[in-house]
Design a protein around this motif. Structure first.
Motif, short mmCIF file in Angstrom:
data_model
loop_
_atom_site.label_atom_id
_atom_site.label_comp_id
_atom_site.label_asym_id
_atom_site.label_seq_id
_atom_site.Cartn_x
_atom_site.Cartn_y
_atom_site.Cartn_z
N SER A 155 25.89 -91.23 15.85
CA SER A 155 24.74 -91.99 15.35
C SER A 155 24.74 -93.39 15.98
O SER A 155 23.71 -94.05 16.02
CB SER A 155 24.76 -92.09 13.83
N LEU A 156 25.90 -93.82 16.47
CA LEU A 156 26.02 -95.08 17.20
C LEU A 156 26.78 -94.81 18.49
O LEU A 156 27.85 -94.19 18.46
CB LEU A 156 26.79 -96.13 16.37
N VAL A 157 26.24 -95.26 19.60
CA VAL A 157 26.93 -95.19 20.89
C VAL A 157 27.04 -96.62 21.40
O VAL A 157 26.03 -97.30 21.60
CB VAL A 157 26.18 -94.32 21.91
N ALA A 158 28.28 -97.08 21.57
CA ALA A 158 28.51 -98.47 21.98
C ALA A 158 29.28 -98.51 23.30
O ALA A 158 30.29 -97.82 23.46
CB ALA A 158 29.27 -99.22 20.89
N PHE A 159 28.80 -99.34 24.20
CA PHE A 159 29.41 -99.50 25.52
C PHE A 159 30.21 -100.79 25.56
O PHE A 159 29.67 -101.86 25.26
CB PHE A 159 28.32 -99.55 26.60
N TYR A 160 31.47 -100.68 25.97
CA TYR A 160 32.34 -101.85 26.13
C TYR A 160 32.16 -102.36 27.55
O TYR A 160 32.44 -101.65 28.52
CB TYR A 160 33.78 -101.45 25.85
N LEU A 161 31.67 -103.61 27.69
CA LEU A 161 31.34 -104.17 28.99
C LEU A 161 32.11 -105.46 29.24
O LEU A 161 31.58 -106.56 29.09
CB LEU A 161 29.82 -104.43 29.06
N ARG A 175 27.55 -102.28 35.40
CA ARG A 175 26.75 -101.50 36.35
C ARG A 175 27.05 -100.00 36.23
O ARG A 175 26.14 -99.17 36.36
CB ARG A 175 27.01 -101.96 37.79
N LEU A 176 28.29 -99.64 35.98
CA LEU A 176 28.64 -98.23 35.79
C LEU A 176 28.01 -97.66 34.52
O LEU A 176 27.81 -96.46 34.40
CB LEU A 176 30.16 -98.05 35.77
N ALA A 177 27.71 -98.52 33.57
CA ALA A 177 27.09 -98.07 32.32
C ALA A 177 25.61 -97.74 32.48
O ALA A 177 25.05 -97.00 31.65
CB ALA A 177 27.27 -99.14 31.24
N ALA A 178 24.96 -98.23 33.52
CA ALA A 178 23.51 -98.05 33.68
C ALA A 178 23.06 -96.59 33.60
O ALA A 178 22.20 -96.25 32.78
CB ALA A 178 23.03 -98.70 34.97
N PRO A 179 23.62 -95.70 34.42
CA PRO A 179 23.17 -94.30 34.31
C PRO A 179 23.57 -93.65 32.99
O PRO A 179 22.89 -92.75 32.50
CB PRO A 179 23.83 -93.60 35.50
N LEU A 180 24.66 -94.13 32.40
CA LEU A 180 25.10 -93.56 31.12
C LEU A 180 24.16 -93.96 29.98
O LEU A 180 23.91 -93.17 29.07
CB LEU A 180 26.53 -94.00 30.82
N LEU A 181 23.65 -95.18 30.02
CA LEU A 181 22.67 -95.60 29.02
C LEU A 181 21.45 -94.68 29.05
O LEU A 181 20.97 -94.23 28.01
CB LEU A 181 22.23 -97.04 29.27
N GLN A 182 20.98 -94.37 30.25
CA GLN A 182 19.83 -93.47 30.39
C GLN A 182 20.18 -92.08 29.89
O GLN A 182 19.38 -91.44 29.20
CB GLN A 182 19.40 -93.39 31.85
N ARG A 183 21.35 -91.62 30.21
CA ARG A 183 21.77 -90.27 29.80
C ARG A 183 21.89 -90.17 28.28
O ARG A 183 21.44 -89.21 27.66
CB ARG A 183 23.09 -89.91 30.47
N VAL A 184 22.51 -91.17 27.67
CA VAL A 184 22.66 -91.17 26.21
C VAL A 184 21.29 -91.16 25.55
O VAL A 184 21.05 -90.41 24.60
CB VAL A 184 23.50 -92.38 25.74
N ARG A 185 20.38 -91.97 26.05
CA ARG A 185 19.03 -92.03 25.48
C ARG A 185 18.33 -90.68 25.62
O ARG A 185 17.62 -90.23 24.72
CB ARG A 185 18.22 -93.14 26.18
N ALA A 186 18.55 -89.98 26.74
CA ALA A 186 17.92 -88.67 26.96
C ALA A 186 18.54 -87.60 26.07
O ALA A 186 17.82 -86.77 25.50
CB ALA A 186 18.03 -88.28 28.43
N VAL A 187 19.85 -87.59 25.93
CA VAL A 187 20.54 -86.56 25.15
C VAL A 187 20.39 -86.78 23.65
O VAL A 187 20.24 -85.83 22.89
CB VAL A 187 22.04 -86.51 25.55
N ASN A 188 20.43 -88.03 23.22
CA ASN A 188 20.35 -88.34 21.79
C ASN A 188 19.42 -89.53 21.57
O ASN A 188 19.88 -90.66 21.37
CB ASN A 188 21.74 -88.62 21.21
N PRO A 189 18.11 -89.29 21.58
CA PRO A 189 17.17 -90.40 21.45
C PRO A 189 17.24 -91.12 20.10
O PRO A 189 16.77 -92.24 19.97
CB PRO A 189 15.81 -89.75 21.65
N ALA A 219 20.11 -91.92 18.54
CA ALA A 219 21.33 -92.72 18.43
C ALA A 219 21.01 -94.20 18.59
O ALA A 219 20.14 -94.58 19.38
CB ALA A 219 22.35 -92.30 19.48
N ARG A 220 21.71 -95.01 17.86
CA ARG A 220 21.61 -96.46 18.02
C ARG A 220 22.50 -96.84 19.19
O ARG A 220 23.68 -96.47 19.21
CB ARG A 220 22.09 -97.13 16.74
N LEU A 221 21.97 -97.56 20.16
CA LEU A 221 22.76 -98.00 21.32
C LEU A 221 23.17 -99.44 21.13
O LEU A 221 22.39 -100.27 20.65
CB LEU A 221 21.94 -97.90 22.60
N ALA A 222 24.40 -99.74 21.54
CA ALA A 222 24.89 -101.11 21.49
C ALA A 222 25.74 -101.37 22.73
O ALA A 222 26.29 -100.44 23.33
CB ALA A 222 25.72 -101.35 20.23
#
Length: 149
Positions: free
Chosen positions: A51-57, A64-78, A80-83
Protein backbone atom coordinates in the motif's frame (compact mmCIF):
# COMPACT_ATOMS: atom_id res chain seq x y z
CA UNK A 1 -0.84 -2.98 5.65
CA UNK A 2 2.33 -3.68 3.72
CA UNK A 3 5.18 -1.37 2.78
CA UNK A 4 7.84 -1.91 0.16
CA UNK A 5 11.15 -0.09 0.70
CA UNK A 6 13.39 0.09 -2.35
CA UNK A 7 17.08 0.82 -2.59
CA UNK A 8 18.57 1.09 -6.07
CA UNK A 9 22.27 1.43 -5.40
CA UNK A 10 23.48 -0.23 -2.20
CA UNK A 11 25.10 -3.27 -3.80
CA UNK A 12 23.75 -5.71 -1.22
CA UNK A 13 24.82 -3.79 1.88
CA UNK A 14 21.88 -3.13 4.18
CA UNK A 15 21.80 0.66 4.49
CA UNK A 16 20.61 2.50 7.56
CA UNK A 17 18.20 4.25 5.17
CA UNK A 18 16.26 0.98 4.80
CA UNK A 19 16.94 -0.64 8.17
CA UNK A 20 15.69 2.31 10.23
CA UNK A 21 12.36 2.82 8.41
CA UNK A 22 11.80 -0.93 8.23
CA UNK A 23 12.26 -1.20 12.02
CA UNK A 24 9.94 1.73 12.72
CA UNK A 25 7.26 0.44 10.35
CA UNK A 26 7.45 -3.06 11.84
CA UNK A 27 7.14 -1.58 15.33
CA UNK A 28 3.92 0.11 14.13
CA UNK A 29 2.57 -3.27 12.95
CA UNK A 30 3.29 -2.88 9.23
CA UNK A 31 4.59 -5.80 7.16
CA UNK A 32 7.72 -4.63 5.34
CA UNK A 33 9.57 -5.93 2.29
CA UNK A 34 12.93 -4.45 1.33
CA UNK A 35 14.53 -4.77 -2.09
CA UNK A 36 17.99 -3.75 -3.25
CA UNK A 37 17.48 -3.60 -7.01
CA UNK A 38 21.24 -3.57 -7.60
CA UNK A 39 21.24 -7.19 -6.36
CA UNK A 40 17.79 -8.60 -7.02
CA UNK A 41 14.99 -7.87 -9.44
CA UNK A 42 11.94 -5.98 -8.25
CA UNK A 43 9.10 -8.48 -8.10
CA UNK A 44 5.65 -7.41 -9.37
CA UNK A 45 4.04 -9.38 -6.51
CA UNK A 46 5.85 -7.20 -3.97
CA UNK A 47 4.64 -4.11 -5.83
CA UNK A 48 1.02 -5.33 -6.00
CA UNK A 49 0.94 -6.24 -2.29
CA UNK A 50 2.21 -2.86 -1.06
CA UNK A 51 0.00 0.00 0.00
CA UNK A 52 3.12 2.17 0.36
CA UNK A 53 6.17 2.00 -1.90
CA UNK A 54 9.07 4.16 -0.74
CA UNK A 55 12.33 4.79 -2.57
CA UNK A 56 15.51 5.47 -0.60
CA UNK A 57 17.48 8.12 -2.54
CA UNK A 58 20.79 8.85 -0.80
CA UNK A 59 22.61 10.02 -3.94
CA UNK A 60 22.17 11.23 -7.51
CA UNK A 61 22.78 7.82 -9.11
CA UNK A 62 20.20 6.14 -6.88
CA UNK A 63 17.69 8.82 -7.85
CA UNK A 64 18.22 8.32 -11.58
CA UNK A 65 18.03 4.53 -11.23
CA UNK A 66 14.67 4.97 -9.50
CA UNK A 67 13.11 6.74 -12.53
CA UNK A 68 12.01 3.64 -14.48
CA UNK A 69 11.01 1.92 -11.24
CA UNK A 70 8.68 4.78 -10.29
CA UNK A 71 6.91 4.34 -13.62
CA UNK A 72 6.76 0.58 -13.20
CA UNK A 73 5.35 0.78 -9.68
CA UNK A 74 2.69 3.24 -10.84
CA UNK A 75 1.75 0.91 -13.72
CA UNK A 76 1.65 -2.29 -11.63
CA UNK A 77 -0.06 -0.80 -8.57
CA UNK A 78 -1.74 2.52 -9.36
CA UNK A 79 -3.36 2.59 -5.90
CA UNK A 80 -0.08 2.42 -3.97
CA UNK A 81 1.12 5.54 -2.22
CA UNK A 82 4.56 6.48 -3.56
CA UNK A 83 7.18 8.19 -1.45
CA UNK A 84 10.82 9.17 -1.87
CA UNK A 85 13.19 9.92 0.99
CA UNK A 86 16.90 10.36 1.56
CA UNK A 87 19.32 13.21 0.95
CA UNK A 88 18.48 13.54 -2.73
CA UNK A 89 14.69 13.39 -2.46
CA UNK A 90 14.25 17.06 -1.44
CA UNK A 91 16.84 18.13 -4.03
CA UNK A 92 14.72 16.49 -6.73
CA UNK A 93 11.33 17.47 -5.30
CA UNK A 94 9.79 18.79 -8.53
CA UNK A 95 10.98 15.86 -10.63
CA UNK A 96 9.72 13.32 -8.07
CA UNK A 97 6.38 15.03 -7.49
CA UNK A 98 5.78 15.09 -11.26
CA UNK A 99 6.07 11.30 -11.07
CA UNK A 100 3.54 11.05 -8.24
CA UNK A 101 5.90 10.60 -5.29
CA UNK A 102 5.46 12.25 -1.92
CA UNK A 103 8.83 13.77 -1.05
CA UNK A 104 10.19 13.30 2.47
CA UNK A 105 13.51 14.30 4.00
CA UNK A 106 16.52 12.16 4.86
CA UNK A 107 15.27 11.03 8.29
CA UNK A 108 11.80 9.91 7.27
CA UNK A 109 11.00 7.04 9.64
CA UNK A 110 8.16 8.77 11.49
CA UNK A 111 6.80 10.33 8.29
CA UNK A 112 6.66 6.92 6.59
CA UNK A 113 4.69 5.49 9.52
CA UNK A 114 2.30 8.44 9.30
CA UNK A 115 1.81 7.86 5.55
CA UNK A 116 0.82 4.26 6.23
CA UNK A 117 -1.36 5.31 9.15
CA UNK A 118 -3.21 7.83 6.98
CA UNK A 119 -4.28 4.95 4.71
CA UNK A 120 -5.96 3.02 7.54
CA UNK A 121 -9.74 3.28 7.91
CA UNK A 122 -9.23 4.12 11.61
CA UNK A 123 -5.91 5.89 12.27
CA UNK A 124 -3.64 4.36 14.89
CA UNK A 125 -3.32 6.50 18.00
CA UNK A 126 -0.15 4.66 19.02
CA UNK A 127 2.13 6.20 16.40
CA UNK A 128 5.84 6.29 17.17
CA UNK A 129 7.15 9.69 18.19
CA UNK A 130 10.28 11.45 16.96
CA UNK A 131 12.00 10.42 20.21
CA UNK A 132 11.21 6.78 19.49
CA UNK A 133 12.76 7.23 16.06
CA UNK A 134 16.00 8.25 17.77
CA UNK A 135 15.93 4.99 19.76
CA UNK A 136 15.64 2.74 16.72
CA UNK A 137 18.98 1.09 17.24
CA UNK A 138 17.25 -1.20 19.74
CA UNK A 139 14.84 -2.33 17.01
CA UNK A 140 17.17 -3.17 14.14
CA UNK A 141 17.43 -6.76 13.09
CA UNK A 142 20.72 -6.74 11.17
CA UNK A 143 21.08 -10.51 10.95
CA UNK A 144 21.45 -12.27 7.62
CA UNK A 145 19.41 -10.41 4.96
CA UNK A 146 16.44 -9.75 7.30
CA UNK A 147 15.65 -6.47 5.59
CA UNK A 148 16.50 -7.80 2.14
CA UNK A 149 14.36 -10.92 1.83
Amino acid sequence: MRALLISTYDLGRQPLGLAAPAAMLRQAGVDVDCVDTSREPLNDEHIRAASLVAFYLPMHTATRLAAPLLQRVRAVNPDARLAAYGLYAPLNRTWLEERGARVLGPDAEVELVRLVDAQLPTPNSQLPTANQALNLFNLFNRTARRCFR
